[in-house]
Scaffold this active site. Structure first.
Site, mmCIF file in Angstrom:
data_model
loop_
_atom_site.group_PDB
_atom_site.id
_atom_site.type_symbol
_atom_site.label_atom_id
_atom_site.label_comp_id
_atom_site.label_asym_id
_atom_site.label_seq_id
_atom_site.Cartn_x
_atom_site.Cartn_y
_atom_site.Cartn_z
ATOM 1 C CB CYS A 67 -0.989 -0.011 1.160
ATOM 2 S SG CYS A 67 -0.273 0.096 2.808
ATOM 3 C CG ASP A 68 4.360 1.162 2.221
ATOM 4 O OD1 ASP A 68 3.478 0.276 2.304
ATOM 5 O OD2 ASP A 68 5.270 1.276 3.051
#
Length: 810
Positions: free
Chosen positions: A177-178
């Site tokens: 998700c980063d």
């Protein structure tokens, strides 16, 4: 001198906040910050000068920490420097621009591996600088490197060991998700900078494939890695693992890309909706110090505050307010408290502590932990706070006359037990049912009369039965004690009572619990409604749902020491499940009024609303025509249709259900009820009032009530409360705007005040809560009328996690 004062105040705040550790059970509702009072430290934290000084200190501390050899082409440093250009644009301070420009030059406006999202991150700073300086060299290397997205069909991901080539899909390229912070904003900016939509189109393709791979629709949060792999991961408390900073990367990335999508881009609304869903979801997990935790949905696991996630959240939500993506009234308190918590985490030297170190999941955070990406997020948040004019937002919030106050941290009630709350001898008594099934009350004094004693909870029931129907009804006794009567929801044939002794400066003390068996049929006893008539020798009446699931009552001639045999009041049949519902009001002297229905709207598709009253030993229609004497009633209960019909449930307005009954300024009965024109589904309910003027009932539909609270009870509305002795003022709860029917954000039920002027009703929204519903208002008669309600998660009458609130002014 001002700078020294700033640092000292922030340092003192940091000391106080650093001691705070949240201790919650894994199942405890996360506290809302919406009703936490603001302090002088808060006020200072929102001043423009304090914000400017602090973000400058944080930036200088970080640059000094880097020293002469600042890393280049690196996601950690890139996240930090991406905050400086925006701050320059807000503050006009060239220093920020110079720092970012010098770093971009050292980085040669270049990135390493374009197929690794982390390596793409520095491009955000280059593109921000290009927007200001328009130097072509800033784009040359980026265009060259990003061309791979349009020429390659496969790639090998760095960091996967001997991984095989993968297709260029979102779930392969941006599988953590980063990445949704690192790369997508670069693509959005590239389309704007070059005028070429291909970057934006590629971003759409990759972004939503990654979202499908990572996003939990149920929780409206992002897993750090594949949701399929993460579904079985649990915290020590048994909750799914949702990483605080991971969700910070996503929502901040959205905040940094939406502005770069053209207004006519058909995908833009989809990004805005995801941003809004994340913001509302994350607001639920904000803690009382204003910040969030490394395990965002399970703060009890890692209770220390965490500033990298919190900085990203505050930045994104403030940006959402400023851009018009989030409703200001709902999110300003969240953002303000968040910023105050962040300011309290900065040392006098400018070090932002409590920043979780590099990781891919929640880990312990310590006061000394400091990271450049957290500093960058903090500076971004500060720039948005300046745009937001935080001091003015504080003034708007604190100058409102409506001021919610917490009465009980755990409690709910049904609206068919009265009086749920009373004001007696300068003391409020508020009854409710706790989640553990205990019926309880809280007593507290009224400040303007001198506090009698501090707020204190008292348990009433010796039994546990988690059901909101089981709250107590109160009535003052002649000895100045309080009678409390309560019952289980059809579980027992008894009602229970205690006599509560009160004394100035001492807590309320309940006497022995006594029970009185009142039911001879298989259906149990439910509801309690207490009234006294002084003209009948101070006789006390207790009305309840009793034999044959119908309204019954008993009376006492000796201050509730003993009770009469039950008398059947209204009959819907001996073997019926119709269950007429009744609201009661009395003048305390010689009259009791009854507002009731044929039955429950679930069973009664044509559910009418009726009225009759009792006075001097007999029951009468609204106009005074005799229905039954008390003596005749004992063998012949009143049939619903014998009363005066106020509302016909067979019309297009739909079936009715009663909610409140009061007397207006002239002493006439004044009623409130709902109708359901949407029929069985209860998806479109309406609020009505009706007043008897001595000749006829004048009724009117006053506003939209919205949808049902939960599916099984299709006709549970949020609730309506009539103002005592004022036929032109009401308080309602609705998940739509009462004048238009337009849904409120996330369909959260909020409180509205309605005032009738002329022939129209004007509505003022009182609560703006992004997280919790506000339900079942009741206005308490007294020297100073007060509004009580409860707020929280209300799922069914057996499953709720709510707090009892009140406000003196509304």
């Amino acid at each position: 001198m001002r700078s020294i004062t700033t640092s000292l105040i922030i340092w003192l705040a940091a000391l106080s906040f650093s001691q705070a550790q949240v201790k919650l059970s894994p199942y405890e509702k996360h506290p809302s910050v919406a009703h936490i009072p603001y302090s002088l430290l808060d006020e200072y934290a929102y001043q423009d000068q304090a914000i400017k000084q602090t973000i400058r200190k944080v930036a200088e501390f970080q640059i000094n920490k880097y020293g002469p050899n600042i890393p280049v082409k690196n996601w950690l440093v890139g996240t930090f420097y991406s905050s400086l250009v925006g701050t320059y644009q807000v503050t006009g301070e060239e220093w920020y621009l110079d720092q970012a420009y010098a770093w971009g030059k050292r980085s040669e406006w270049d990135i390493h591996d374009p197929m690794h999202a982390d390596d793409v991150c520095p491009g955000q700073t280059y593109l921000d600088l290009y927007e200001v300086k328009q130097e072509a060299e800033m784009l040359t290397n980026l265009e060259s490197k990003l061309a791979a997205y349009f020429t390659q069909q496969e790639f090998t991901f760095r960091g996967r060991g001997n991984s095989q080539p993968k297709a260029l899909t979102g779930r392969n390229l941006w599988h953590w998700c980063d990445a949704l912070y690192m790369a997508p904003p670069v693509f959005a900016r590239m389309s704007q900078a070059t005028g070429d939509p291909k970057y934006r189109e590629k971003m759409h393709e990759l972004y939503w494939d990654a979202v499908d791979f990572l996003y939990s629709d149920e929780d409206q949060l992002f897993h750090r890695n594949s949701k399929a792999q993460s579904e079985n991961d649990r915290t020590p408390n048994g909750k799914k693992i949702f990483w605080g900073r991971g969700n910070g990367w996503v929502i901040a990335g959205l905040a940094r890309l939406i502005d770069y999508l053209p207004a006519d881009d058909p995908m833009r609304p989809k990004y805005v909706t995801l941003f809004q869903d994340l913001a509302f979801s994350l607001a639920r997990y904000q803690m009382e110090d204003g910040l969030w935790r490394a395990s965002v949905n399970d703060p009890a696991w890692l209770p220390s505050k965490e500033t990298s996630a919190s900085s990203f959240y505050v930045y994104a939500m403030a940006k959402g307010i400023n851009a018009g993506w989030l409703p200001r009234e709902y999110f300003a308190p969240v953002v303000l408290k968040g910023w105050s918590g962040l300011m309290a985490s900065v040392t006098p030297s400018g070090k932002l502590g409590y920043s979780q170190n590099v990781a891919g999941q929640p880990f312990e955070v310590r006061p000394q932990d400091n990271k450049d990406y957290a500093a960058g997020a903090f500076i971004l948040a500060g720039a948005e706070m300046l745009k937001m004019n935080a001091s003015q937002q504080l003034a708007n919030l604190t100058q409102r006359s409506f001021e919610p106050r917490l009465v009980a941290k755990d409690g709910a009630w049904t609206w068919y037990n009265d009086e749920r709350v009373i004001f007696h001898k300068g003391i409020f008594y508020a009854s409710y049912v706790k989640r553990d099934g205990k019926s309880a009350f809280t007593a507290f004094g009224l400040e303007s009369m001198g506090a009698v004693h501090a707020q204190r909870e008292v348990i009433l029931s010796t039994w546990n039965w988690s059901d909101d129907h089981n709250n107590a009804a109160f009535l003052p006794l002649k000895n100045d004690h309080i009678l409390a009567c309560y019952a289980t929801h059809g579980k027992s044939k008894h009602f229970y009572q205690r006599e509560i002794s009160v004394a100035r400066w001492k807590p309320a003390v309940p006497g022995e619990e006594r029970s009185f068996e009142m039911i001879n049929t298989r259906k149990g006893l439910t509801y309690q409604n207490l009234h006294r008539l002084s003209d009948e020798g101070d006789r006390i009446y207790n009305f309840f749902r009793g034999n044959n699931f119908n309204p019954n009552f008993v009376y006492s001639e000796d201050e509730a020491e003993t009770w009469s045999e039950p008398i059947w009041l209204i009959s819907a049949g001996t073997k019926s499940n119709k269950r007429p519902y009744v609201k009661y009001i009395s003048n305390g002297k010689d009259r009791i009024d009854f507002l009731y229905t044929d039955g429950h709207p679930r069973q009664m598709k044509q559910n009418n609303v009726y009225h009759f009253y009792y006075s001097k030993g007999a029951f009468y229609t609204s106009k005074g025509t005799l229905i039954r004497t008390m003596e005749a009633l004992k063998t012949d209960p009143i049939r619903p249709e014998e009363g005066t019909m106020i509302f016909d449930g067979s019309t297009d307005s739909g079936r009715g259900w009663v909610h409140d009954l009061e007397y207006d300024e002239e002493g006439n009965p004044h009623a409130a009820f709902i109708s359901s024109p949407s029929g069985d589904m209860g998806t479109d309910m309406r609020y009505w009032t009706a007043t008897f003027n001595g000749r006829k009932w004048k009724k009117e539909e006053i506003g939209f009530a919205g949808s049902n609270l939960y599916p099984k009870e299709q006709h549970y509305a949020g609730g309506i409360a009539l103002y005592p002795a004022n036929g032109n003022t009401v308080i309602i709860s609705a998940d739509v705007h009462p004048s238009t029917g337009e849904p409120l954000p996330k369909r959260r039920y909020q409180l509205f005040k309605g005032v009738k002027k002329g022939k129209s009703w004007n509505w003022e929204q009182l609560t703006f809560d992004p997280v919790f519903d506000h339900l079942r208002p009741v206005i308490v008669r007294g020297e100073r009328n007060a509004l009580f309600w409860f707020t929280g998660d209300y799922r069914t009458f057996l499953n709720y996690h709510t707090d009892v609130m009140m406000s003196y002014e509304f």
